[in-house]
Design an enzyme around this catalytic site. Structure first.
Site, mmCIF file in Angstrom:
data_model
loop_
_atom_site.group_PDB
_atom_site.id
_atom_site.type_symbol
_atom_site.label_atom_id
_atom_site.label_comp_id
_atom_site.label_asym_id
_atom_site.label_seq_id
_atom_site.Cartn_x
_atom_site.Cartn_y
_atom_site.Cartn_z
ATOM 1 N N TYR A 189 71.481 20.238 56.037
ATOM 2 C CA TYR A 189 71.103 20.747 57.357
ATOM 3 C C TYR A 189 70.444 22.122 57.197
ATOM 4 O O TYR A 189 69.455 22.444 57.869
ATOM 5 C CB TYR A 189 72.330 20.840 58.276
ATOM 6 C CG TYR A 189 72.053 21.667 59.500
ATOM 7 C CD1 TYR A 189 71.135 21.228 60.464
ATOM 8 C CD2 TYR A 189 72.630 22.926 59.676
ATOM 9 C CE1 TYR A 189 70.828 22.010 61.564
ATOM 10 C CE2 TYR A 189 72.327 23.705 60.772
ATOM 11 C CZ TYR A 189 71.431 23.252 61.712
ATOM 12 O OH TYR A 189 71.106 24.024 62.787
ATOM 13 N N SER A 241 72.066 33.857 67.063
ATOM 14 C CA SER A 241 71.375 32.758 67.741
ATOM 15 C C SER A 241 72.092 32.360 69.032
ATOM 16 O O SER A 241 73.318 32.474 69.133
ATOM 17 C CB SER A 241 71.329 31.551 66.803
ATOM 18 O OG SER A 241 71.037 30.374 67.515
ATOM 19 N N TYR A 278 67.197 30.939 73.411
ATOM 20 C CA TYR A 278 66.553 29.674 73.744
ATOM 21 C C TYR A 278 66.662 29.540 75.250
ATOM 22 O O TYR A 278 67.772 29.693 75.794
ATOM 23 C CB TYR A 278 67.281 28.492 73.111
ATOM 24 C CG TYR A 278 66.965 28.215 71.661
ATOM 25 C CD1 TYR A 278 65.651 28.097 71.217
ATOM 26 C CD2 TYR A 278 67.991 28.026 70.734
ATOM 27 C CE1 TYR A 278 65.373 27.810 69.889
ATOM 28 C CE2 TYR A 278 67.710 27.735 69.407
ATOM 29 C CZ TYR A 278 66.392 27.636 68.986
ATOM 30 O OH TYR A 278 66.116 27.346 67.686
ATOM 31 N N THR A 297 62.650 32.678 71.323
ATOM 32 C CA THR A 297 62.055 31.672 70.433
ATOM 33 C C THR A 297 61.275 30.653 71.243
ATOM 34 O O THR A 297 61.799 30.073 72.199
ATOM 35 C CB THR A 297 63.155 30.964 69.605
ATOM 36 O OG1 THR A 297 63.825 31.935 68.816
ATOM 37 C CG2 THR A 297 62.560 29.896 68.695
ATOM 38 N N LYS A 328 59.322 34.896 69.092
ATOM 39 C CA LYS A 328 59.397 34.289 67.751
ATOM 40 C C LYS A 328 58.848 32.866 67.760
ATOM 41 O O LYS A 328 59.210 32.073 68.628
ATOM 42 C CB LYS A 328 60.850 34.250 67.290
ATOM 43 C CG LYS A 328 61.088 33.485 66.006
ATOM 44 C CD LYS A 328 62.493 33.733 65.507
ATOM 45 C CE LYS A 328 62.810 32.949 64.267
ATOM 46 N NZ LYS A 328 63.247 31.591 64.554
ATOM 47 N N HIS A 357 59.464 28.500 62.125
ATOM 48 C CA HIS A 357 60.873 28.131 62.238
ATOM 49 C C HIS A 357 61.402 27.610 60.886
ATOM 50 O O HIS A 357 62.187 26.675 60.827
ATOM 51 C CB HIS A 357 61.032 27.043 63.313
ATOM 52 C CG HIS A 357 62.338 27.094 64.042
ATOM 53 N ND1 HIS A 357 62.451 27.452 65.358
ATOM 54 C CD2 HIS A 357 63.599 26.784 63.663
ATOM 55 C CE1 HIS A 357 63.703 27.370 65.754
ATOM 56 N NE2 HIS A 357 64.430 26.971 64.742
HETATM 57 C C1 LIG Z 1 70.073 26.358 59.394
HETATM 58 C C2 LIG Z 1 69.071 27.059 60.244
HETATM 59 C C3 LIG Z 1 69.313 27.230 61.594
HETATM 60 C C4 LIG Z 1 68.386 27.882 62.397
HETATM 61 N N1 LIG Z 1 68.667 28.110 63.729
HETATM 62 C C5 LIG Z 1 67.802 28.820 64.474
HETATM 63 C C6 LIG Z 1 68.118 29.147 65.831
HETATM 64 O O1 LIG Z 1 69.187 28.807 66.327
HETATM 65 N N2 LIG Z 1 67.199 29.853 66.538
HETATM 66 C C7 LIG Z 1 65.999 30.269 65.999
HETATM 67 O O2 LIG Z 1 65.208 30.908 66.678
HETATM 68 N N3 LIG Z 1 65.696 29.981 64.714
HETATM 69 C C8 LIG Z 1 66.562 29.280 63.947
HETATM 70 N N4 LIG Z 1 66.250 29.024 62.641
HETATM 71 C C9 LIG Z 1 65.000 29.542 62.074
HETATM 72 C C10 LIG Z 1 65.226 30.930 61.466
HETATM 73 O O3 LIG Z 1 65.478 31.876 62.469
HETATM 74 C C11 LIG Z 1 63.990 31.390 60.683
HETATM 75 O O4 LIG Z 1 62.850 31.312 61.502
HETATM 76 C C12 LIG Z 1 63.761 30.567 59.418
HETATM 77 O O5 LIG Z 1 64.968 30.229 58.798
HETATM 78 C C13 LIG Z 1 62.888 31.350 58.461
HETATM 79 O O6 LIG Z 1 62.594 30.615 57.324
HETATM 80 P P1 LIG Z 1 63.435 30.743 55.948
HETATM 81 O O7 LIG Z 1 64.697 29.965 56.156
HETATM 82 O O8 LIG Z 1 62.550 30.106 54.941
HETATM 83 O O9 LIG Z 1 63.694 32.197 55.704
HETATM 84 C C14 LIG Z 1 67.171 28.353 61.830
HETATM 85 C C15 LIG Z 1 66.942 28.182 60.465
HETATM 86 C C16 LIG Z 1 67.875 27.551 59.665
HETATM 87 C C17 LIG Z 1 67.591 27.407 58.198
#
Ligand SMILES: Cc1cc2nc3c(=O)[nH]c(=O)nc-3n(C[C@H](O)[C@H](O)[C@H](O)COP(=O)(O)O)c2cc1C
Length: 427
Positions: free
Chosen positions: A54, A136, A160, A186, A276, A300
């Site tokens: 995940y 988040s 969100y 976001t 974002k 993302h």
């Molecule tokens: C497991 C996971 C959960 C995430 N959940 C959210 C979230 O709830 N809200 C959000 O804006 N971005 C979420 N993201 C995106 C991250 O904020 C971020 O944009 C992204 O992880 C950046 O890429 P990287 O993992 O390669 O550093 C999530 C990313 C991952 C890996």
């Protein structure tokens, strides 16, 4: 001719200085991790497959993420010689405050699923390092508990906008009351991306026990002991029904969010606001012209639209168009401090790490997140010193060439979305 002699016992003794074995298993593991990729390997060993996938996985064929990471690897640096950089200052000013390092922790949902300390480990490590932490909307630790863990540092809240606006705006009010200084809205999630690994693993929230999960649990007892002996894994600020992550996202997200929502959110949020998930020059310009405090170029982490633009490739053009004073941030694919240095050289004002933080968390809880930050800090300092640069402000575009593997067949003149006819806009 080599001259030989009998070895002297004192010299032999000097060679036999054995290091005291490290008895703390977590410390031993983490000390052995020299890169974020090392932490990723440890995380994979210690976390159940569904939870690791995940985190580690992305949408569809995972091309957005693979390409983003490749783009960072395809950097060529251009150092200056004989420019002393004995003391390297890695701190930056961002959104009205200092950050000791040019990166912060990105918002991630379900964080206690990866390792039971979850957001508290992230907020605590961010506090200790003097960098911002983002909670988040889908966090598994409450707004107030994050504030208690990081009472004097900088907390940001990621929003969100859900179908039920009252829930979303209630969270905004709570984050403001708790003294969070920045709201990160976001906008790349009108619906959930297709996370195929989750589907294949039958992954759901809360996790279900199947024969497969039980077999997979045998070499990972600590995760399960943590899971079963700590408070139930659920959203700290939302009440939800179960299902796959995609189903949860789709039931909560509103695909009709628009610039009108942004206007309303600005009217209720007292602090800084950043958007974002921006993925083209025209949207970047429009948002900066509207007066938002910053934008995050992001796809993302490749978890939404697959084959999306690579944020790092977009960066120079966006900075050129919105002006070098605008707060342009970037994420997706950062695995090394050098990726951060290159982003700052090309005009980013800040960067965010998602998986790099979560790999540390899965590898060793709070100590693992500390290790992530330490690895990135060391890489940033070393890269800067080798470039002959002693502060982030000294980094310039000339320090970096982006080597491109993929070039567009033809460059469309502008990628601004055409306005919709009024009647169609709400359908
Ligand atoms: C497991 C996971 C959960 C995430 N959940 C959210 C979230 O709830 N809200 C959000 O804006 N971005 C979420 N993201 C995106 C991250 O904020 C971020 O944009 C992204 O992880 C950046 O890429 P990287 O993992 O390669 O550093 C999530 C990313 C991952 C890996």
């Amino acid at each position: 001719m080599v001259k030989r002699q009998l070895p002297k016992p004192t010299e032999l003794l000097e060679l036999m200085q054995f290091k005291k074995p490290e008895l703390n298993g977590t410390k031993r593991r983490l000390d052995g991790a020299l890169t974020i990729a090392d932490l990723q390997k440890i995380a994979k060993r210690r976390t159940p497959k569904a939870a690791f996938d995940y985190t580690d996985g992305a949408a569809e064929g995972e091309l957005s993420l693979t390409r983003a990471r490749q783009a960072f690897e395809d950097i060529e640096f251009h150092p200056d010689i004989l420019r002393p950089a004995a003391n390297v200052d890695t701190s930056v000013e961002v959104l009205g405050g200092r950050s000791a390092l040019p990166f912060g922790i990105a918002p991630t949902g379900f964080t206690r699923l990866m390792q039971t300390e979850g957001e508290s480990a992230g907020a605590g490590a961010a506090a200790a390092a003097g960098i911002p932490f983002t909670l988040s909307t889908l966090g598994t630790t409450s707004i107030e508990d994050v504030k208690a863990t990081n009472p004097n540092g900088r907390n940001w809240f990621q929003l969100y906008v859900m179908r039920d606006r009252d829930i979303s705006y209630g969270l905004v009010a709570r984050a403001a009351a708790a003294g969070f200084d920045t709201l990160m809205f976001t906008v790349d999630t009108p619906i959930a991306g297709a996370r195929l690994r989750d589907k294949r693993n039958g992954f759901s929230i809360p996790p279900q026990l199947t024969i497969g999960t039980i077999i997979n649990a045998i070499p990972r007892p600590w995760w399960w002991i943590d899971f079963l002996t700590t408070p139930k894994l659920e959203f700290a600020s939302l009440s939800t029904t179960g299902g796959t992550v995609g189903e949860l996202l789709n039931s909560a997200m509103d695909p009709t969010i628009s610039y009108e929502d942004l206007e309303y959110i600005r009217s209720i949020w007292p602090g800084k606001i950043i958007i974002k998930g921006v993925q083209n020059v025209a949207d970047s310009k429009r948002l900066i012209d509207l007066g938002v405090d910053g934008i995050v170029l992001s796809n993302h982490g490749g978890r939404q639209l697959d084959r999306a633009p690579i944020p790092f490739h977009l960066l120079p053009e966006v900075v050129r168009e919105v002006g070098k004073d605008a707060t342009v941030m970037i994420d997706t694919g950062i695995m090394n401090g050098a990726d951060i240095v290159a982003s700052m050289a090309l005009g980013a004002k800040f960067t965010l790490i998602g998986r790099a933080y979560l790999y540390g968390l899965m590898a060793g809880g709070r100590a693992g997140v500390d290790r992530t930050i330490e690895i990135l800090r060391t890489e940033i300092e070393r890269t800067m010193a080798l470039l002959g640069v002693s502060s982030i402000e000294e980094l310039e575009p000339r320090h970096v060439t982006q080597l491109q593997r993929l070039t567009p067949v033809a460059q469309p003149a502008a990628r601004a979305a055409r306005p919709r006819p009024a009647a169609a806009a709400k359908s």
